[in-house]
Scaffold this active site. Sequence first.
Site, short mmCIF file in Angstrom:
data_model
loop_
_atom_site.label_atom_id
_atom_site.label_comp_id
_atom_site.label_asym_id
_atom_site.label_seq_id
_atom_site.Cartn_x
_atom_site.Cartn_y
_atom_site.Cartn_z
N SER A 111 0.73 -1.07 0.03
CA SER A 111 0.12 0.06 -0.11
C SER A 111 1.02 1.17 -0.05
CB SER A 111 -0.83 -0.11 1.26
OG SER A 111 -1.90 0.81 1.01
N GLU A 209 -2.01 -2.00 -8.27
CA GLU A 209 -2.97 -2.47 -7.43
C GLU A 209 -3.62 -1.15 -6.76
OE1 GLU A 209 -3.39 -2.42 -3.78
OE2 GLU A 209 -1.58 -1.69 -3.81
N HIS A 278 -5.25 -4.93 -1.66
CA HIS A 278 -6.01 -4.83 -0.47
C HIS A 278 -7.07 -5.75 -0.58
CE1 HIS A 278 -3.82 -0.81 -0.79
NE2 HIS A 278 -4.31 -0.87 0.44
#
Length: 307
Positions: A111, A209, A278
């Site tokens: 992330s 992502e 995620h």
Amino acid sequence: MSIVKPSRLKKGDFVGIIAPASPPNLENLERGILFLKGLGLKVKLGKNVKNINGYLAGTDEERVEDLHEMFLDQEVKAIICACGGYGTGRLAKKLEFEIIKKNPKIFWGYSDITFLHTAIYQKTRLVTFHGPMLGSDIGKEDTHPLSKEGFLQLFEQRKLDYTEQLSLLKVVVEGKASGPIIGGNLSLLVSTLGTPFEVDTKGKLLLIEDINEEPRAVDRMLNQLYLAGKLQEANGIIIGDFCDCTPKRELSLSLEEVINHYMKLANKPAIGGFQIGHCNPHISIPLGVHAEMNTFEKRLVVESGIL
């Protein structure tokens, strides 16, 4: 500069826990620490892990201090990030990359941690790991066993052979491609452009992502990567999970339409559907190592990230 793989873990090793982005959920973090201890590991907490500075886990200086100290600590064999959120891009100019280069060890997160993965790889060629974190993933009560199983790759050399046995994969552009895997969170990759840590996709397999971004925002970011030549320079593109990236207005392109548009413009082999990001389960992978992608077999094979 050749890549540097960190040494594997063994039972009894210390791992350091840091929060280089946002403050972690402390209850989840405690459960995540228990998970690590269950693997036979000992834990050292960064002294600033529980600090709160708005949406940051302490000041920039405090978060950098914890990262430096964990790399310098000779007892610590791996550094696991507590969670993502915001703020790692603020640390990059303050990092002493020579410390990291002289003390290579496992570094794990995803992330917002993408900025650190990218900067560390650009400056040191250290292989790092894109995987679920303690406070935001592993410490949750519904964490999938496959998310936890990914940590076992830190104890022994094992290739990842990702096929449709793990998740349904969708070919967007046909072909075969190979090269080092780089990338991660799309928003953070875009934020490196024009900085000293600009992501280098040439000859690489690019992983993307994201979470909570409407298709129009994904469109903007992919367009920026395309205009910067980053999609075209990649050998292939690995499309991970785009969690809750749904339109919030009636008139919108779908996420699939947006992604397919840019994959076809780039015209490089591309596969979507990977449970990387995620999502639950979240399949962890090393970044910087050689990988091979084959759309005809719907397969991604990634070499081990440790010595």
